[in-house]
Design an enzyme around this catalytic site. Sequence first.
Site, PDB file in Angstrom:
ATOM      1  N   ARG A  87       0.823  -1.215   0.000  1.00 34.80           N
ATOM      2  CA  ARG A  87       0.000   0.000   0.000  1.00 34.80           C
ATOM      3  C   ARG A  87       0.858   1.267   0.000  1.00 34.80           C
ATOM      4  O   ARG A  87       0.586   2.190  -0.786  1.00 34.80           O
ATOM      5  CB  ARG A  87      -0.962  -0.011   1.198  1.00 34.80           C
ATOM      6  N   ASN A 144      -6.494  -2.372   1.794  1.00 34.68           N
ATOM      7  CA  ASN A 144      -6.453  -3.834   1.842  1.00 34.68           C
ATOM      8  C   ASN A 144      -7.876  -4.362   1.889  1.00 34.68           C
ATOM      9  O   ASN A 144      -8.719  -3.850   2.649  1.00 34.68           O
ATOM     10  CB  ASN A 144      -5.718  -4.333   3.086  1.00 34.68           C
TER      11      ASN A 144
END
Length: 753
Positions: free
Chosen positions: A21, A39
Amino acid sequence: MPERIAQFITIGGRVQGVGFRPFVYRAARAHALAGWVRNANGSVEIHVEGERAQLQGFVDTLLNEAPPLSAPGPLAIRPCASTRLRGFSILDSTAASEADVHLPADGFVCADCLNELHDPANRRYRYPFINCTQCGPRYTLITGLPYDRPMTAMRGFTLCAACRREYEDAGDRRFHAEPIACPVCGPHLQFVSGDKTLSGDETALAAAVAQLRAGKIVAVKGVGGYHLMCDARNDPAVAALRARKPRPAKPLAVMFRDLDSLRDAVHFDTDDAALLSSPARPIVLLRKRNTNPLSAAIAPGLGEIGCMLPYSPLHDLLLHDFGGPLVASSGNLSGEPVLTANAEAQARLRHLADAFLHHDRPIVRPADDPVYRRIAGAPRPLRLGRGLAPLELELPAALAQPVLALGSHMKNTVCLAWGTRAVVSPHIGELDSARSLDTLARVAADLQDLYQVRAATLLVDHHPGFGYRRFARDSGLPLAAVWHHHAHASALAAEFEDISEWIVFAWDGVGLGEDMSLWGGEAFAGAPGRWRRAASWRPFRLPGGDKAGREPWRAAAALLWETGAPAAFAPPALHQAWAARLNSPGSSSVGRLLDAAAALCGICTEASFEGEAPMRIEACASDIAPDGTCIDAAALTLPLAADAQGVWRSDWAPLLPMLADATQPASRRAARFHLSLAEALVAQAKQLRGDTGIRTVGLTGGVFQNRLLTETAALALAAAGFSVRLPQRVPMNDAGLSFGQVIEFLYRQHTKT
């Protein structure tokens, strides 16, 4: 003005716990895009807005510059409505309806963190738990998914202001690094010896180093469990560890500070160095130097040492301060899984260790050290563990329902499989103790929870005496049994999707065969789901059954008695029982032939650990070269004939006079024995090629961990025009059996449909 468009991108694969990320965030900012990343259950979702050229550049970055610990799957991209976002952000995780979980493995500290660890100006100087998004513990730390700090063992450690700033700073290497910690807010060390307890990282570490320098044994908590550590150059310290464990002869692994410190002890090349230095930091078996500085008791009677480099910042500091190599034996009772909890380790290891170096970061699940040996030009896994497991593999076809394979009794692993995915657990151990069975049950439940998959069927070995049989019965799930050596063959075949017809040699200790005898020297023709036993060895009966695995003289007596020769070293009562067929099961095991040969050569008559005799006879024959040349040694040609069932069988009987000839050096006899086995294997392969036309040969099973035998046979097979295959990712010993059970079940399922 260029058109502004929006896309929704989903990325599967190993993209959680590897800094993905933050990588997406930085890539989006670099391409001046707006949107968000988050996520989901096992995947990463991205909403991104910008000009078409910017989006294409962003996608190219995702595909070509992913973090080194990640393994992203294909990108799924679809257009979506623009929400006119002005910046890019990381959102909280969300749960998706269907999980596609890929767990990251544990990794050693990256170069950046290592530099900080030894930089006196850095606030994490000598902090034993330093990590970032690029490195550090993962599998042993994660309690659940999505991968966020509250779902890790770090949830009890509240970030200090400085760590919080790093965690929230998109330009920082620790941006959204979930295990982030520092000396102010993170875990710490504790030293315990008798009634003395010392806290504080430097104090505890110094006390542990002092104990090691004094020749003491220290139990050290790492990433996946404890090690029993002592000075690898100190003969009394190593002897004490062996006496206490007890582990009289089994080789001990040694941890070295760096590659330079290895050079005096072992031979290694650039490929070995790369494997040793990889993030997984496995144990690698390397050839001893004649003048190595280690205690002779590290690997007595063997030509190799299991070597490893530090796999955690704590170990790096420990080796740095100690100034020499340390024995790093698994912190367990022999055969059991490695210990992970402070109190339990202290209770169960108190008779083994003089002191303990604990820390207060919980280990969520055990992961022992992985082990590799270079065989036939490539590193082959002998044990899956920390940094490499859970091992995720792609199935060649889809399962109709999820299954959990329970593997073998020895070197146990379990394998969870569903759809086209299979996940092999880290090494669990031998299933002879209640703790091993408890760990198996815990790992089985844990894998299903983490991957959010429930097994509908359990796969087991046909042997009714395997330790997990009660667990299997109590589960209430349907059971499907797979033959031991079919599983070996299928595990190997599944690694090579382009081959449909095989000749596979599955040689090991013993496994129950279809005729209910103890197989272990089999050659199969066919493919997963339809293996046909095509070749084997002359059978013999093992006096005492399972006892023969630890008492090689019994296998030697069996061969002599089968040929009508006396065995003066065996008790007369045992011969009477053998003659009456009492507790003397039939076997075709090459592993037991190796045992018998080691006993007849006087190399090993009593084994203190499984596989000791084969390891010793290989080391004794080390003068032999893989091309078959040896000082005054030549193979004996063994008869090959078909039995009443059409199975081609090699006869070991001509080997006995040579093996028992005490006028010849044991090394020469051992060398000739290896050459003869390899020649017999090639003769079987040629016969089966004539019968079937198959030219692809696979070698699998624990016997082929013997590098000398395997390389000699592989070279001879290649010279005879065969294409030779060995396992690459799955251990060839029983640790790979659980995966093989899945493959065999899968193809049986597809054959029926």
